[in-house]
Each structure stands twice: as structure tokens, then as C-alpha cells.
Design an enzyme around this catalytic site. Structure first.
Site, PDB file in Angstrom:
ATOM      1  CG  ASP A   9      -0.314   0.150   2.545  1.00  0.00           C
ATOM      2  OD1 ASP A   9       0.929   0.290   2.616  1.00  0.00           O
ATOM      3  OD2 ASP A   9      -1.047   0.150   3.549  1.00  0.00           O
ATOM      4  CB  CYS A  41       0.920  -2.301   4.967  1.00  0.00           C
ATOM      5  SG  CYS A  41       0.681  -3.347   6.412  1.00  0.00           S
ATOM      6  CB  THR A  47       2.479  -2.461  11.237  1.00  0.00           C
ATOM      7  OG1 THR A  47       1.164  -2.834  10.793  1.00  0.00           O
ATOM      8  CG2 THR A  47       2.466  -1.072  11.845  1.00  0.00           C
ATOM      9  CG  HIS A 107       7.878 -25.583  12.132  1.00  0.00           C
ATOM     10  ND1 HIS A 107       8.011 -25.462  13.493  1.00  0.00           N
ATOM     11  CD2 HIS A 107       8.972 -26.259  11.711  1.00  0.00           C
ATOM     12  CE1 HIS A 107       9.133 -26.051  13.878  1.00  0.00           C
ATOM     13  NE2 HIS A 107       9.741 -26.531  12.806  1.00  0.00           N
ATOM     14  CG  HIS A 109       5.842 -29.166  10.679  1.00  0.00           C
ATOM     15  ND1 HIS A 109       5.761 -28.655  11.956  1.00  0.00           N
ATOM     16  CD2 HIS A 109       7.122 -29.577  10.525  1.00  0.00           C
ATOM     17  CE1 HIS A 109       6.935 -28.747  12.543  1.00  0.00           C
ATOM     18  NE2 HIS A 109       7.784 -29.307  11.685  1.00  0.00           N
TER      19      HIS A 109
END
Length: 144
Positions: A8, A64, A66, A97, A132
Site C-alpha cells: 500500500d 504495509c 506494520t 513449519h 507439520h
């Protein structure tokens, strides 16, 4: 491997760095970068998730401010396992994993050197499978 990249408005600088890094490694990149001053991150997450789901073996990278909004948005798509990583260990473990197919990064969280190590771990680490795999199947079935 092909990588789909999107950001963004809050991740433009980091997206440019990531794209250059990928191209220098000889990785095919298709990028979706905003042309407007402000855009909505869910729109870009949707573009990448659809590309990754329609291109087996590809991976996505979402950026973005964060990485949180992109991560939340991406994980709404069945078949997408998006992980917000702030260091190389997280990127390595999410590949080993969780078989993560989308990496989320925050431009405001990590410097370029750290991001390079995250990218290396995400791109170079293979899924371990075995124990996994059943966990991923539970996620896909909504069993968690």
C-alpha cells in the site's frame, strides 16, 4: 519461482528495495504498486493472494506500514498462509513449519539489512512436511 509483490502507500520504499533484491537474485517478480497517494491495503492483499492461489509454486510478499493489516487480510483466503516476520528466524520457521506462501513485512518495523535476511530465509527455506502437514490440513479445514 515467481514472486508476487504488493504494497500500500506506506510501504513504497521497502517494496522498491524488495523488488531490486529479488531481481538481483534472478527471481521473476510481478509487482502491484499503488499509483495514488493513499490506497487500501486489503485491495492489494487480495490481488497477491489470488495470484499465489492461481500460480502453484509461487509466493507472495505484502508490505504495509506494520505488516499487520496485510497479514490479517491475506489470511482470510483459503489456501493462503501469510506470516508477518520481523526477523530471519521467524521467516525460516514459518517456511519450515507452516509452509507459508505469503510473507508480510512492515516498512516501519525493519531496516533494509534485516529485510534482506528475512527474504533470504523465506526464499531459501523448504517446508519440512511430516508432522507439520497435519497441522496445515487442520488450518485449511477450519479445524483449529
Amino acid at each position: 519461482m515467481k514472486v508476487y509483490l504488493a504494497t500500500d502507500h506506506a510501504g513504497i520504499r521497502l517494496a522498491d528495495m524488495v523488488k531490486d533484491f529479488l531481481l538481483k537474485r534472478g527471481i521473476e517478480v510481478e509487482s502491484f504498486l499503488p499509483q495514488e497517494a493513499k490506497v487500501d491495503y486489503p485491495d492489494y492483499a487480495q490481488k497477491i493472494c489470488k495470484c499465489v492461489l492461481n500460480d502453484e509454486g509461487s509466493r507472495g510478499i505484502l508490505i504495509c506500514g506494520t505488516g499487520i493489516g496485510m497479514s490479517i487480510s491475506a489470511n482470510r483466503f483459503k489456501g493462503i498462509r501469510a506470516a508477518l516476520c520481523t526477523d530471519a528466524y521467524m521467516a525460516k520457521m514459518t517456511r519450515m513449519h507452516n509452509d507459508a506462501n505469503v510473507l508480510c513485512l512492515g516498512e516501519r518495523l525493519s531496516g533494509f539489512g534485516v529485510v534482506e535476511s528475512i527474504l533470504e530465509a523465506f526464499l531459501d527455506t523448504e517446508f519440512e512436511g511430516e508432522r507439520h502437514l497435519s497441522r496445515i490440513q487442520k488450518i485449511e479445514l477450519g479445524g483449529c
